[in-house]
Motif scaffolding. Structure first.
Motif, mmCIF file in Angstrom:
data_model
loop_
_atom_site.group_PDB
_atom_site.id
_atom_site.type_symbol
_atom_site.label_atom_id
_atom_site.label_comp_id
_atom_site.label_asym_id
_atom_site.label_seq_id
_atom_site.Cartn_x
_atom_site.Cartn_y
_atom_site.Cartn_z
ATOM 1 N N GLU A 170 21.520 91.641 25.429
ATOM 2 C CA GLU A 170 21.000 90.742 24.393
ATOM 3 C C GLU A 170 19.658 90.126 24.790
ATOM 4 O O GLU A 170 18.744 90.019 23.977
ATOM 5 N N TYR A 171 19.538 89.728 26.051
ATOM 6 C CA TYR A 171 18.312 89.077 26.507
ATOM 7 C C TYR A 171 17.253 90.075 27.010
ATOM 8 O O TYR A 171 16.141 89.690 27.360
ATOM 9 N N GLY A 172 17.632 91.353 27.081
ATOM 10 C CA GLY A 172 16.683 92.379 27.520
ATOM 11 C C GLY A 172 16.364 92.305 29.006
ATOM 12 O O GLY A 172 15.233 92.566 29.418
ATOM 13 N N ILE A 173 17.363 91.948 29.800
ATOM 14 C CA ILE A 173 17.186 91.850 31.248
ATOM 15 C C ILE A 173 18.317 92.625 31.926
ATOM 16 O O ILE A 173 19.278 93.033 31.274
ATOM 17 N N SER A 174 18.209 92.806 33.225
ATOM 18 C CA SER A 174 19.262 93.519 33.967
ATOM 19 C C SER A 174 20.412 92.556 34.273
ATOM 20 O O SER A 174 20.247 91.330 34.236
ATOM 21 N N ARG A 175 21.563 93.131 34.604
ATOM 22 C CA ARG A 175 22.701 92.287 34.999
ATOM 23 C C ARG A 175 22.365 91.498 36.253
ATOM 24 O O ARG A 175 22.765 90.337 36.385
ATOM 25 N N GLU A 176 21.653 92.106 37.181
ATOM 26 C CA GLU A 176 21.267 91.389 38.405
ATOM 27 C C GLU A 176 20.415 90.170 38.057
ATOM 28 O O GLU A 176 20.576 89.110 38.650
ATOM 29 N N THR A 177 19.532 90.286 37.073
ATOM 30 C CA THR A 177 18.717 89.146 36.661
ATOM 31 C C THR A 177 19.594 88.064 36.042
ATOM 32 O O THR A 177 19.359 86.872 36.252
ATOM 33 N N VAL A 178 20.624 88.455 35.297
ATOM 34 C CA VAL A 178 21.581 87.479 34.755
ATOM 35 C C VAL A 178 22.185 86.685 35.909
ATOM 36 O O VAL A 178 22.221 85.446 35.882
ATOM 37 N N TYR A 179 22.654 87.387 36.934
ATOM 38 C CA TYR A 179 23.270 86.718 38.081
ATOM 39 C C TYR A 179 22.267 85.819 38.808
ATOM 40 O O TYR A 179 22.621 84.747 39.282
ATOM 41 N N GLN A 180 21.013 86.247 38.897
ATOM 42 C CA GLN A 180 19.991 85.423 39.558
ATOM 43 C C GLN A 180 19.776 84.120 38.789
ATOM 44 O O GLN A 180 19.664 83.045 39.399
ATOM 45 N N TYR A 181 19.717 84.199 37.454
ATOM 46 C CA TYR A 181 19.568 82.983 36.660
ATOM 47 C C TYR A 181 20.768 82.062 36.844
ATOM 48 O O TYR A 181 20.620 80.847 36.968
ATOM 49 N N ILE A 182 21.970 82.619 36.868
ATOM 50 C CA ILE A 182 23.175 81.811 37.043
ATOM 51 C C ILE A 182 23.140 81.110 38.406
ATOM 52 O O ILE A 182 23.404 79.910 38.501
ATOM 53 N N ARG A 183 22.807 81.869 39.467
ATOM 54 C CA ARG A 183 22.734 81.287 40.816
ATOM 55 C C ARG A 183 21.664 80.190 40.883
ATOM 56 O O ARG A 183 21.885 79.127 41.454
ATOM 57 N N HIS A 184 20.508 80.458 40.275
ATOM 58 C CA HIS A 184 19.396 79.509 40.314
ATOM 59 C C HIS A 184 19.771 78.206 39.606
ATOM 60 O O HIS A 184 19.470 77.115 40.111
ATOM 61 N N LEU A 185 20.403 78.315 38.463
ATOM 62 C CA LEU A 185 20.751 77.111 37.710
ATOM 63 C C LEU A 185 21.937 76.368 38.308
ATOM 64 O O LEU A 185 22.132 75.179 38.053
ATOM 65 N N ALA A 186 22.738 77.047 39.148
ATOM 66 C CA ALA A 186 23.882 76.400 39.785
ATOM 67 C C ALA A 186 23.452 75.549 40.975
ATOM 68 O O ALA A 186 24.205 74.701 41.438
ATOM 69 N N GLN A 187 22.253 75.779 41.481
ATOM 70 C CA GLN A 187 21.759 75.054 42.677
ATOM 71 C C GLN A 187 21.387 73.628 42.361
ATOM 72 O O GLN A 187 20.994 73.194 41.392
#
Length: 187
Positions: A170-187
């Motif tokens: 949906e966002y036009g990104i890779s799954r790894e990028t999804v996980y990076q955003y999740i990790r970044h926002l969890a910090q």
């Protein structure tokens, strides 16, 4: 030789011109990839490997267009010649048939090693340039794929249990990028 003449062209980016590589060379079919040569996972190369038949000739501008490391170069050449396909590297003026002399195999190894060495030097220069730019404060890195609002929405939806693969599409990104955003926002 009774087969078809097939061409293979590779450029590293979408805006690079493919015309000069096999200019004025007649082929029955051209296979063109606009992708890095770091590995052999390229759609048109894979199609060429499936399509080429005994008696065909594959023409490539130069070895570094086919592969950027020696193992990949040898592997592709062996796959093609193993099917009875002849490979011609125009720039190097080299031909491989599968019934090659020890000297021809040495040339393949040496020229392939130079292509691999060149790729390593390019990467090293790039890393050095980035390090210098960071010291000057001129390097900002790659532009973020999502805005802060999009990233927050993505993380909220992922935490709520929506499938990561669906969010990535949906966002036009890779799954790894999804996980990076999740990790970044969890910090």
């Amino acid at each position: 030789m009774s087969g078809q003449r097939l061409g293979y062209i590779r450029v590293s980016s979408l805006d690079q011109n493919t015309q000069r590589q096999l200019d004025n060379i007649q082929v029955a079919r051209m296979f063109t990839d606009k992708a890095s040569g770091k590995d052999t996972k390229r759609p048109q190369l894979e199609e060429l490997l499936r399509f080429a038949r005994d008696g065909d000739t594959v023409l490539v501008h130069s070895m570094d267009r086919l592969a950027r490391n020696l193992d990949d170069l040898r592997s592709v050449v062996q796959k093609l010649t193993g099917k009875g396909v002849r490979i011609e590297f125009v720039k190097e003026n080299l031909v491989f048939t599968g019934e090659d002399s020890p000297l021809a195999n040495l040339k393949l190894s040496v020229m392939g090693a130079f292509a691999e060495f060149e790729r390593a030097l390019i990467g090293e220069r790039q890393r050095e340039g980035i390090a210098l730019a960071k010291k000057r404060g001129a390097y900002r890195g790659r532009k973020k794929a999502l805005t802060a609002e999009q990233a927050a929405e993505l993380a909220r939806r992922a935490v709520a249990g929506e499938p990561k693969a669906a969010l990535a599409r949906e966002y036009g990104i890779s799954r790894e990028t999804v996980y990076q955003y999740i990790r970044h926002l969890a910090q």
